[in-house]
Design a protein around this motif. Sequence first.
Motif, PDB file in Angstrom:
ATOM      1  N   CYS A  95      43.303  49.198  46.474  1.00 27.30           N
ATOM      2  CA  CYS A  95      42.506  48.005  46.356  1.00 27.30           C
ATOM      3  C   CYS A  95      41.985  47.714  45.246  1.00 27.30           C
ATOM      4  O   CYS A  95      41.527  47.284  44.371  1.00 27.30           O
ATOM      5  N   TRP A  96      40.259  49.003  44.823  1.00 35.13           N
ATOM      6  CA  TRP A  96      39.564  48.773  43.842  1.00 35.13           C
ATOM      7  C   TRP A  96      40.384  49.186  42.655  1.00 35.13           C
ATOM      8  O   TRP A  96      39.928  48.418  41.751  1.00 35.13           O
ATOM      9  N   LEU A  97      41.457  49.935  43.040  1.00 39.43           N
ATOM     10  CA  LEU A  97      42.492  50.156  41.146  1.00 39.43           C
ATOM     11  C   LEU A  97      42.930  48.356  41.089  1.00 39.43           C
ATOM     12  O   LEU A  97      42.918  48.727  40.126  1.00 39.43           O
ATOM     13  N   ALA A  98      43.020  48.026  41.760  1.00 42.67           N
ATOM     14  CA  ALA A  98      43.951  46.828  41.412  1.00 42.67           C
ATOM     15  C   ALA A  98      43.163  45.935  40.750  1.00 42.67           C
ATOM     16  O   ALA A  98      43.345  44.083  40.231  1.00 42.67           O
ATOM     17  N   ALA A  99      41.709  45.790  41.732  1.00 49.68           N
ATOM     18  CA  ALA A  99      41.046  44.041  41.080  1.00 49.68           C
ATOM     19  C   ALA A  99      40.849  43.271  40.169  1.00 49.68           C
ATOM     20  O   ALA A  99      40.963  42.834  39.720  1.00 49.68           O
ATOM     21  N   ALA A 100      40.158  45.243  39.473  1.00 48.25           N
ATOM     22  CA  ALA A 100      39.879  44.852  37.422  1.00 48.25           C
ATOM     23  C   ALA A 100      41.384  44.309  37.402  1.00 48.25           C
ATOM     24  O   ALA A 100      40.886  43.129  36.401  1.00 48.25           O
ATOM     25  N   PRO A 101      42.206  45.105  37.081  1.00 49.48           N
ATOM     26  CA  PRO A 101      43.022  44.282  36.045  1.00 49.48           C
ATOM     27  C   PRO A 101      43.776  42.768  36.560  1.00 49.48           C
ATOM     28  O   PRO A 101      43.986  42.277  35.561  1.00 49.48           O
ATOM     29  N   ILE A 102      43.594  42.308  37.802  1.00 49.97           N
ATOM     30  CA  ILE A 102      43.832  41.288  38.491  1.00 49.97           C
ATOM     31  C   ILE A 102      43.414  40.266  37.916  1.00 49.97           C
ATOM     32  O   ILE A 102      43.322  39.201  36.948  1.00 49.97           O
ATOM     33  N   PHE A 103      41.674  40.478  37.456  1.00 49.87           N
ATOM     34  CA  PHE A 103      40.555  39.788  37.368  1.00 49.87           C
ATOM     35  C   PHE A 103      40.672  39.359  35.895  1.00 49.87           C
ATOM     36  O   PHE A 103      40.501  38.513  35.041  1.00 49.87           O
ATOM     37  N   LEU A 104      41.283  40.752  34.967  1.00 46.60           N
ATOM     38  CA  LEU A 104      41.212  40.728  33.233  1.00 46.60           C
ATOM     39  C   LEU A 104      42.394  39.653  32.825  1.00 46.60           C
ATOM     40  O   LEU A 104      41.903  38.911  32.322  1.00 46.60           O
ATOM     41  N   VAL A 105      43.538  39.837  33.213  1.00 45.34           N
ATOM     42  CA  VAL A 105      44.771  39.493  32.896  1.00 45.34           C
ATOM     43  C   VAL A 105      44.611  38.407  33.704  1.00 45.34           C
ATOM     44  O   VAL A 105      45.156  37.667  32.209  1.00 45.34           O
ATOM     45  N   ALA A 106      44.127  37.714  34.683  1.00 40.03           N
ATOM     46  CA  ALA A 106      43.792  36.063  34.494  1.00 40.03           C
ATOM     47  C   ALA A 106      43.351  35.640  33.361  1.00 40.03           C
ATOM     48  O   ALA A 106      43.339  34.494  33.040  1.00 40.03           O
ATOM     49  N   SER A 107      41.844  36.077  33.310  1.00 39.90           N
ATOM     50  CA  SER A 107      41.031  35.583  32.269  1.00 39.90           C
ATOM     51  C   SER A 107      41.539  36.102  31.129  1.00 39.90           C
ATOM     52  O   SER A 107      40.997  35.014  30.623  1.00 39.90           O
ATOM     53  N   LEU A 108      42.154  36.761  30.419  1.00 39.41           N
ATOM     54  CA  LEU A 108      43.032  35.748  29.257  1.00 39.41           C
ATOM     55  C   LEU A 108      44.115  35.128  29.689  1.00 39.41           C
ATOM     56  O   LEU A 108      44.470  34.545  28.531  1.00 39.41           O
ATOM     57  N   ILE A 109      44.716  35.432  30.080  1.00 35.34           N
ATOM     58  CA  ILE A 109      45.598  34.485  29.885  1.00 35.34           C
ATOM     59  C   ILE A 109      45.015  33.276  30.386  1.00 35.34           C
ATOM     60  O   ILE A 109      45.564  31.420  29.528  1.00 35.34           O
ATOM     61  N   THR A 110      44.525  32.734  31.016  1.00 35.12           N
ATOM     62  CA  THR A 110      43.369  31.666  31.767  1.00 35.12           C
ATOM     63  C   THR A 110      43.127  31.390  29.801  1.00 35.12           C
ATOM     64  O   THR A 110      42.911  30.218  29.928  1.00 35.12           O
ATOM     65  N   GLY A 111      42.365  31.979  29.337  1.00 34.60           N
ATOM     66  CA  GLY A 111      41.411  31.626  28.089  1.00 34.60           C
ATOM     67  C   GLY A 111      42.304  31.097  26.617  1.00 34.60           C
ATOM     68  O   GLY A 111      42.312  30.773  26.229  1.00 34.60           O
ATOM     69  N   LEU A 112      43.483  32.120  26.950  1.00 38.10           N
ATOM     70  CA  LEU A 112      44.313  31.257  25.642  1.00 38.10           C
ATOM     71  C   LEU A 112      45.314  30.748  25.786  1.00 38.10           C
ATOM     72  O   LEU A 112      45.759  30.199  25.417  1.00 38.10           O
ATOM     73  N   ARG A 113      45.198  29.909  27.415  1.00 40.69           N
ATOM     74  CA  ARG A 113      45.584  28.602  27.763  1.00 40.69           C
ATOM     75  C   ARG A 113      44.848  27.015  27.032  1.00 40.69           C
ATOM     76  O   ARG A 113      45.186  25.969  27.559  1.00 40.69           O
ATOM     77  N   TRP A 114      43.788  27.684  26.603  1.00 42.35           N
ATOM     78  CA  TRP A 114      42.666  26.170  25.803  1.00 42.35           C
ATOM     79  C   TRP A 114      43.217  25.648  24.751  1.00 42.35           C
ATOM     80  O   TRP A 114      43.577  26.638  23.926  1.00 42.35           O
ATOM     81  N   ARG A 115      42.732  25.164  24.918  1.00 46.23           N
ATOM     82  CA  ARG A 115      43.037  24.016  23.443  1.00 46.23           C
ATOM     83  C   ARG A 115      42.178  23.169  22.709  1.00 46.23           C
ATOM     84  O   ARG A 115      41.643  22.435  23.790  1.00 46.23           O
ATOM     85  N   GLU A 116      41.627  23.184  21.590  1.00 49.28           N
ATOM     86  CA  GLU A 116      41.075  22.224  20.761  1.00 49.28           C
ATOM     87  C   GLU A 116      39.748  21.970  21.863  1.00 49.28           C
ATOM     88  O   GLU A 116      39.491  20.852  22.247  1.00 49.28           O
ATOM     89  N   PRO A 117      39.161  22.641  21.671  1.00 49.05           N
ATOM     90  CA  PRO A 117      38.904  23.902  21.049  1.00 49.05           C
ATOM     91  C   PRO A 117      39.502  25.001  21.681  1.00 49.05           C
ATOM     92  O   PRO A 117      39.918  25.034  23.180  1.00 49.05           O
TER      93      PRO A 117
END
Length: 223
Positions: A13-35
Amino acid sequence: MNLNRTGRVGALCWLAAAPIFLVASLITGLRWREPAYSWATHNISDLGNAHCGIWDTTRPRYVCSPWHPLMNTATLATAVLLAAGLLLTWRILGHGPVVRTAQTLLLLATGGYALVALHPADIDENLHVLGAVLIMGMGNIGLLLAGFAPRGTTLGRWRRLTLTAGLIALAGTTLFAAQQGLAIGVGGMERVAVLPFPLWACALGVLLAEAPPLRDLALPAST
């Protein structure tokens, strides 16, 4: 040290938590447009805001996160995984007042992750801020305290790793509270305050998962 099945599940459970959070942050951030989303300027919480518009009177910025449900779902999953990891490894990590207090404070921080996920800043700012205080306040104090676990405990075996994570987290929290971004921006400094706990948990999950399970221990041969 060896793990029973419960402890091994907690480590995973501990091993999985950080990757889920970081991947979601990256994908969600990349969906932003203008700015585009700025990792230096925008807060982590901006990824979870439900509405578009100018946000924050202290550092006004335009926020529009079309994939905010992904970020909030991943943050809630992070809360559940971190809490499960703590509870399932509760006895394995050691005993005594230092260990138990550290574990309790870290468990409060997992509740903070749940609060910020369920109450985006533009929906209920008060509960969202409470969640952030639990993460960056109680959680980071707990992380630093865990670094003083007795060396005879499982947690005490990784004192250097834990102390380093706790000191970095508290330094990031102090600078973020003062709105000092130094060379990485205020948004970057918030990540210095928030990420040490899940990254530490991930590292500890790896270390614990590498321990041999109880069933693999060889029994002495009878004569």
